[in-house]
Structures are given as structure tokens and as C-alpha cells.
Design a protein around this motif. Structure first.
Motif, mmCIF file in Angstrom:
data_model
loop_
_atom_site.group_PDB
_atom_site.id
_atom_site.type_symbol
_atom_site.label_atom_id
_atom_site.label_comp_id
_atom_site.label_asym_id
_atom_site.label_seq_id
_atom_site.Cartn_x
_atom_site.Cartn_y
_atom_site.Cartn_z
ATOM 1 N N SER A 80 3.718 25.741 -10.395
ATOM 2 C CA SER A 80 4.966 26.504 -10.424
ATOM 3 C C SER A 80 4.739 27.867 -11.072
ATOM 4 O O SER A 80 3.833 28.050 -11.892
ATOM 5 C CB SER A 80 6.041 25.739 -11.196
ATOM 6 N N VAL A 81 5.563 28.812 -10.702
ATOM 7 C CA VAL A 81 5.509 30.149 -11.287
ATOM 8 C C VAL A 81 5.836 30.053 -12.779
ATOM 9 O O VAL A 81 5.207 30.718 -13.606
ATOM 10 C CB VAL A 81 6.479 31.105 -10.548
ATOM 11 N N LYS A 82 6.785 29.222 -13.128
ATOM 12 C CA LYS A 82 7.177 29.048 -14.532
ATOM 13 C C LYS A 82 5.972 28.638 -15.381
ATOM 14 O O LYS A 82 5.733 29.194 -16.455
ATOM 15 C CB LYS A 82 8.275 27.980 -14.623
ATOM 16 N N TYR A 83 5.195 27.678 -14.896
ATOM 17 C CA TYR A 83 4.016 27.199 -15.623
ATOM 18 C C TYR A 83 2.970 28.314 -15.742
ATOM 19 O O TYR A 83 2.395 28.533 -16.812
ATOM 20 C CB TYR A 83 3.421 25.982 -14.913
ATOM 21 N N SER A 119 14.725 26.584 -11.992
ATOM 22 C CA SER A 119 14.063 27.188 -13.149
ATOM 23 C C SER A 119 12.548 27.306 -12.964
ATOM 24 O O SER A 119 11.886 28.006 -13.728
ATOM 25 C CB SER A 119 14.375 26.386 -14.424
ATOM 26 N N LEU A 120 11.997 26.647 -11.943
ATOM 27 C CA LEU A 120 10.558 26.769 -11.672
ATOM 28 C C LEU A 120 10.218 28.141 -11.094
ATOM 29 O O LEU A 120 9.054 28.515 -11.032
ATOM 30 C CB LEU A 120 10.093 25.681 -10.701
ATOM 31 N N ILE A 121 11.220 28.868 -10.630
ATOM 32 C CA ILE A 121 11.131 30.208 -10.036
ATOM 33 C C ILE A 121 10.475 30.155 -8.658
ATOM 34 O O ILE A 121 10.985 30.680 -7.694
ATOM 35 C CB ILE A 121 10.399 31.220 -10.954
ATOM 36 N N GLY A 122 9.355 29.507 -8.542
ATOM 37 C CA GLY A 122 8.631 29.368 -7.274
ATOM 38 C C GLY A 122 7.576 28.295 -7.436
ATOM 39 O O GLY A 122 7.321 27.807 -8.532
ATOM 40 N N GLY A 123 6.955 27.888 -6.342
ATOM 41 C CA GLY A 123 5.920 26.861 -6.406
ATOM 42 C C GLY A 123 6.506 25.466 -6.510
ATOM 43 O O GLY A 123 7.652 25.227 -6.144
ATOM 44 N N PHE A 124 5.694 24.541 -7.052
ATOM 45 C CA PHE A 124 6.129 23.145 -7.137
ATOM 46 C C PHE A 124 5.367 22.407 -8.243
ATOM 47 O O PHE A 124 4.337 22.881 -8.725
ATOM 48 C CB PHE A 124 5.903 22.429 -5.802
ATOM 49 N N VAL A 125 5.911 21.262 -8.587
ATOM 50 C CA VAL A 125 5.240 20.320 -9.490
ATOM 51 C C VAL A 125 5.164 19.011 -8.721
ATOM 52 O O VAL A 125 6.185 18.483 -8.283
ATOM 53 C CB VAL A 125 6.025 20.121 -10.815
ATOM 54 N N GLY A 150 0.812 -1.216 0.000
ATOM 55 C CA GLY A 150 0.000 0.000 0.000
ATOM 56 C C GLY A 150 0.843 1.262 0.000
ATOM 57 O O GLY A 150 0.495 2.258 0.630
ATOM 58 N N ILE A 151 1.946 1.226 -0.726
ATOM 59 C CA ILE A 151 2.854 2.378 -0.810
ATOM 60 C C ILE A 151 2.640 3.071 -2.148
ATOM 61 O O ILE A 151 2.626 2.421 -3.192
ATOM 62 C CB ILE A 151 4.326 1.934 -0.680
ATOM 63 N N GLN A 152 2.455 4.383 -2.109
ATOM 64 C CA GLN A 152 2.291 5.186 -3.323
ATOM 65 C C GLN A 152 3.501 6.098 -3.460
ATOM 66 O O GLN A 152 3.841 6.818 -2.522
ATOM 67 C CB GLN A 152 1.017 6.026 -3.232
ATOM 68 N N LYS A 153 4.138 6.056 -4.610
ATOM 69 C CA LYS A 153 5.275 6.945 -4.844
ATOM 70 C C LYS A 153 4.764 8.293 -5.322
ATOM 71 O O LYS A 153 3.832 8.363 -6.116
ATOM 72 C CB LYS A 153 6.208 6.358 -5.895
ATOM 73 N N ALA A 154 5.379 9.329 -4.827
ATOM 74 C CA ALA A 154 5.068 10.689 -5.247
ATOM 75 C C ALA A 154 6.381 11.423 -5.474
ATOM 76 O O ALA A 154 7.366 11.171 -4.788
ATOM 77 C CB ALA A 154 4.237 11.407 -4.183
ATOM 78 N N LYS A 155 6.361 12.312 -6.443
ATOM 79 C CA LYS A 155 7.569 13.068 -6.767
ATOM 80 C C LYS A 155 7.216 14.547 -6.751
ATOM 81 O O LYS A 155 6.265 14.969 -7.419
ATOM 82 C CB LYS A 155 8.076 12.653 -8.150
ATOM 83 N N VAL A 156 7.944 15.304 -5.966
ATOM 84 C CA VAL A 156 7.717 16.741 -5.916
ATOM 85 C C VAL A 156 8.991 17.453 -6.352
ATOM 86 O O VAL A 156 10.089 17.119 -5.906
ATOM 87 C CB VAL A 156 7.249 17.210 -4.510
ATOM 88 N N THR A 157 8.818 18.395 -7.262
ATOM 89 C CA THR A 157 9.927 19.220 -7.726
ATOM 90 C C THR A 157 9.589 20.648 -7.346
ATOM 91 O O THR A 157 8.508 21.139 -7.687
ATOM 92 C CB THR A 157 10.102 19.102 -9.257
ATOM 93 N N SER A 158 10.497 21.291 -6.638
ATOM 94 C CA SER A 158 10.250 22.662 -6.194
ATOM 95 C C SER A 158 11.446 23.535 -6.528
ATOM 96 O O SER A 158 12.530 23.042 -6.824
ATOM 97 C CB SER A 158 9.974 22.683 -4.691
#
Length: 185
Positions: free
Chosen positions: A164-167, A147-153, A106-114
Motif C-alpha cells: 500500500s502507498v500508506k505503508y 486510508s491505504l491511499i493506493g495499492g493493497f494489503v 484444499g481451500i485457502q482463505k485470503a484477505k485483500v484490503t485495497s
């Protein structure tokens, strides 16, 4: 039969045997070590894929690398796969094993880029929210991309949230392009 289906069957068999022998956690660590080693060593990856090199030579290399570092059942599994001339699938089997292990546990992988590293409080809050939404234990992988400037994906399974600010700047720019005909009037 496709490589993925064969790898899935081997991974399932290994998972079930590891559960039966009560060494599931150890075998999971072994398969992670194998995946990491292959990913970091292009020569090993090429050796395993090479159809000219005989299975016993490949098995000798695997034993030299992993004997004493992995459980005896994992070594025996490598031996069985090599005797069946399926050593080129070991990388896929290890990946599939991890996927099936995570599903079982019951493990879910998540990836956050900030844009900047997450603070411990933000990491904890994000983990709590993801657990509440998915109902699963979250294994969070963090990356920093200025390069995202701010925020996250955030990426969980096949879903992505781009905050993200870039988006947002790109979206705004496209809106201006689309509305450029208004300025011509």
C-alpha cells in the motif's frame, strides 16, 4: 483439556460423520449459518457462555432458531453437545469445523484490503496467482480501506504482503528519521 482441543475433536467427529452420511456440504453451510448468527447476536453468544442457564434451555433456544433451517444431523449434533454440557463450545466448534473443512477440501482463505474496490480482471488475476503459488482453491475476502491511499494489503494464512502507498510512505518517513543525523553534518 483446553477448549480448542475439545472443539477440534467435536468438529472432527462432525466432519467425519457428515462425510459418511454424504451431507458434508449441507453441514458446512449449517455451521457457517450458526457462526454468522452467533457473531451477529451478542445475546445468543452470552446465553451460550452463561453457566447459570441450563443446557436444556439453551438447546430450546438453538432449536427455535435453527429448526427447519439446518439439516437434521446438525440439530442432532447440537443436541449431543448440549447433553454433554458443552454448548458454550459450539461457537469454537463451528469455527474449527470450517477450518477442518477447508483443510479437507484444499481451500485457502485470503484477505485483500485495497484503497478502491478490485476490478473483476484484477480479482481474477490475483486469484490465479494465488492458486499457482498455493496449489489450493482460494476463497478471497475483499475489503476497502481508503486510508491505504493506493495499492493493497494481501493476507494469506500467516503471510502478509503490504504493497500500500500508506505503508510505503510510513517506511519512507522512518528512513528520513533514521537518516536525520546526516543533515546535521
Amino acid at each position: 483439556m483446553s477448549e480448542i482441543r475439545v472443539a477440534s475433536r467435536y468438529a472432527k467427529s462432525l466432519l467425519e460423520l457428515a462425510q459418511e452420511k454424504d451431507v458434508l456440504e449441507k453441514v458446512n453451510e449449517d455451521m457457517k449459518l450458526f457462526s454468522k448468527t452467533v457473531a451477529q447476536n451478542r445475546d445468543l453468544q452470552l446465553l451460550l457462555q452463561n453457566p447459570i442457564v441450563k443446557a436444556d434451555k439453551k438447546l430450546a433456544v438453538i432449536n427455535a432458531l435453527f429448526k427447519g433451517k439446518v439439516d437434521s444431523m446438525t440439530l442432532a449434533f447440537f443436541d449431543i453437545v448440549a447433553r454433554k454440557n458443552r454448548e458454550s463450545l459450539l461457537e469454537f466448534i463451528a469455527t474449527e469445523f470450517e477450518r477442518q473443512y477447508n483443510l479437507y477440501k484444499g481451500i485457502q482463505k485470503a484477505k485483500v484490503t485495497s484503497a478502491v474496490p478490485l476490478t473483476p480482471a484484477l480479482r481474477e488475476e490475483l486469484g490465479r496467482r494465488l492458486v499457482a503459488q498455493t496449489g489450493k482453491t482460494i476463497e478471497l475476502e475483499e475489503n476497502v480501506d481508503p486510508s491505504l491511499i493506493g495499492g493493497f494489503v494481501l493476507r494469506v494464512g500467516d503471510k502478509q504482503i503490504d504493497s500500500s502507498v500508506k505503508y510505503n510512505l510510513r517506511k519512507l518517513k522512518n528512513n528520513f528519521k533514521d537518516n536525520s543525523y546526516i543533515t546535521k553534518i
